[in-house]
Write a protein that holds these residues in place. Structure first.
Motif, PDB file in Angstrom:
ATOM      1  N   ASP A 138     -30.804 -13.304  25.519  1.00 48.44           N
ATOM      2  CA  ASP A 138     -29.980 -12.770  26.899  1.00 48.44           C
ATOM      3  C   ASP A 138     -30.329 -11.361  26.646  1.00 48.44           C
ATOM      4  O   ASP A 138     -30.066 -10.683  25.552  1.00 48.44           O
ATOM      5  CB  ASP A 138     -28.576 -13.314  26.694  1.00 48.44           C
ATOM      6  CG  ASP A 138     -27.730 -12.832  27.863  1.00 48.44           C
ATOM      7  OD1 ASP A 138     -27.875 -11.519  28.204  1.00 48.44           O
ATOM      8  OD2 ASP A 138     -27.097 -13.638  28.475  1.00 48.44           O
ATOM      9  N   VAL A 163     -31.222 -17.558  27.290  1.00 37.89           N
ATOM     10  CA  VAL A 163     -31.386 -18.034  28.687  1.00 37.89           C
ATOM     11  C   VAL A 163     -32.476 -18.481  29.088  1.00 37.89           C
ATOM     12  O   VAL A 163     -33.799 -18.298  28.359  1.00 37.89           O
ATOM     13  CB  VAL A 163     -31.133 -16.932  29.555  1.00 37.89           C
ATOM     14  CG1 VAL A 163     -29.722 -16.250  29.494  1.00 37.89           C
ATOM     15  CG2 VAL A 163     -32.057 -15.765  29.336  1.00 37.89           C
ATOM     16  N   ALA A 193     -26.858 -15.499  22.498  1.00 38.36           N
ATOM     17  CA  ALA A 193     -27.088 -16.103  23.774  1.00 38.36           C
ATOM     18  C   ALA A 193     -28.598 -16.136  24.128  1.00 38.36           C
ATOM     19  O   ALA A 193     -29.208 -15.082  23.925  1.00 38.36           O
ATOM     20  CB  ALA A 193     -26.345 -15.458  24.727  1.00 38.36           C
ATOM     21  N   THR A 248     -25.677 -20.923  24.056  1.00 34.40           N
ATOM     22  CA  THR A 248     -24.892 -19.944  23.173  1.00 34.40           C
ATOM     23  C   THR A 248     -24.452 -20.544  21.735  1.00 34.40           C
ATOM     24  O   THR A 248     -24.278 -21.661  21.523  1.00 34.40           O
ATOM     25  CB  THR A 248     -23.614 -19.310  23.569  1.00 34.40           C
ATOM     26  OG1 THR A 248     -22.590 -20.407  24.056  1.00 34.40           O
ATOM     27  CG2 THR A 248     -23.973 -18.693  25.115  1.00 34.40           C
ATOM     28  N   ARG A 278     -28.359 -21.894  29.682  1.00 31.65           N
ATOM     29  CA  ARG A 278     -27.911 -21.045  28.925  1.00 31.65           C
ATOM     30  C   ARG A 278     -27.279 -21.677  27.771  1.00 31.65           C
ATOM     31  O   ARG A 278     -26.530 -22.574  27.616  1.00 31.65           O
ATOM     32  CB  ARG A 278     -26.811 -20.250  29.664  1.00 31.65           C
ATOM     33  CG  ARG A 278     -26.417 -19.039  28.661  1.00 31.65           C
ATOM     34  CD  ARG A 278     -25.171 -18.350  29.529  1.00 31.65           C
ATOM     35  NE  ARG A 278     -24.386 -17.408  28.367  1.00 31.65           N
ATOM     36  CZ  ARG A 278     -24.722 -16.232  28.495  1.00 31.65           C
ATOM     37  NH1 ARG A 278     -25.857 -15.633  28.833  1.00 31.65           N
ATOM     38  NH2 ARG A 278     -24.151 -15.436  27.529  1.00 31.65           N
TER      39      ARG A 278
END
Length: 280
Positions: A36, A159, A157, A170, A168
């Motif tokens: 991310d 993506v 994170a 995390t 996504r």
């Protein structure tokens, strides 16, 4: 004034993973996902101030598994050092409708966010933000909401790319919090780990369907879905409510033991009080 309102729906799958294994999974995911843009190496801080009724209505709705439930929070991304009333925060309503997680939030300066949620004062907003602002005020007044706990953790994170743009993943570690001094800008807050520090929470978030290769990865690594809530964990960790099926017990997830021939001696300075120090 341009609208600062943001809303999205998605499905969320949660797993409890040792920090060392989480790093391995992250590196494997990086072969098919991108970091991310807002997630630097080592991650970023996420801090949330949760509101609830004096009877902990939102907590009990989660425990009872209601098909429709909501909760209100103020969220800040980054290091709390130097936060001021002008720092950007998000006032967010997170709700669950059957299996879908919905989030609606507006970006406000921290001082304005506290006036809205704590003092129940109207704040400057655009026409497109009016319905959300009114909903926050209505919830706060009708339910007599009040600050209840603060949670914080370090997040990394990833993506999805190409066909997986709605994906996504995390990794949240060092999950900690407090049930007093409920202000982001307070000096020397006494945080404490609310989950064992050797564990992290891995969340897979998708708009519709989980990619098959993600399903294969979780099966190959024997990852099991878990019902866990950082807010519920904090409420129970500080004794505000009895422990429930959502509570992560240290005894069920012991830290790994040294593999040396002779066990390492525990230093006297690493007492239980050190958890509070480490949680700072």
């Amino acid at each position: 004034m341009a609208s600062r309102l943001h809303a999205f729906n998605r499905f969320e799958l949660k797993y409890l993973v040792p920090v060392e294994q989480a790093a391995e999974i992250r590196d494997e995911l990086a072969e098919r996902m991108d970091r991310d843009l807002h997630s630097p190496v080592g991650g970023y801080g996420v801090w949330s101030l949760y509101y609830d009724t004096p009877q902990l209505r939102f907590y009990w709705e989660k425990i009872d598994g209601l098909k429709f439930r909501r909760k209100l929070r103020i969220r800040y991304y980054g290091d709390l050092d130097g936060i001021t009333d002008d720092s950007p925060t998000c006032v967010e309503i997170k709700q669950r409708v059957n299996r879908v997680t919905q989030k609606r939030r507006i970006t406000l300066p921290y001082g304005a966010a506290r006036r809205l949620c704590d003092d129940r004062e109207m704040v400057d907003h655009s026409a497109g933000e009016s319905a959300f602002i009114q909903e926050v005020l209505e919830l706060s007044v009708r339910l007599n909401l009040r600050p209840t706990v603060i949670t914080g953790y370090q997040r990394e994170a990833l993506v999805g790319r190409h066909a997986d743009t709605g994906l996504r993943v995390t990794f949240d570690r060092r999950i900690r919090g407090r049930d007093r001094d409920l202000h982001f800008g307070i000096n020397g807050p006494e945080n404490r780990f609310t989950m064992p520090p050797h564990l992290s929470v891995m969340e897979i978030k998708v708009n519709e369907r989980t990619p098959h290769w993600i399903t294969d990865l979780t099966a190959r690594r024997n990852l099991n879905l878990i019902r866990v809530s950082k807010y519920v964990q904090a409420v129970e960790a500080f004794g505000l409510a009895p422990r429930s099926i959502f509570h992560v017990n240290d005894e069920d997830h012991p830290a790994p033991t040294p593999t040396d021939e002779q066990p390492r001696q525990r230093r006297p300075t690493q007492s239980d009080a050190s958890l509070k120090v480490g949680a700072q």
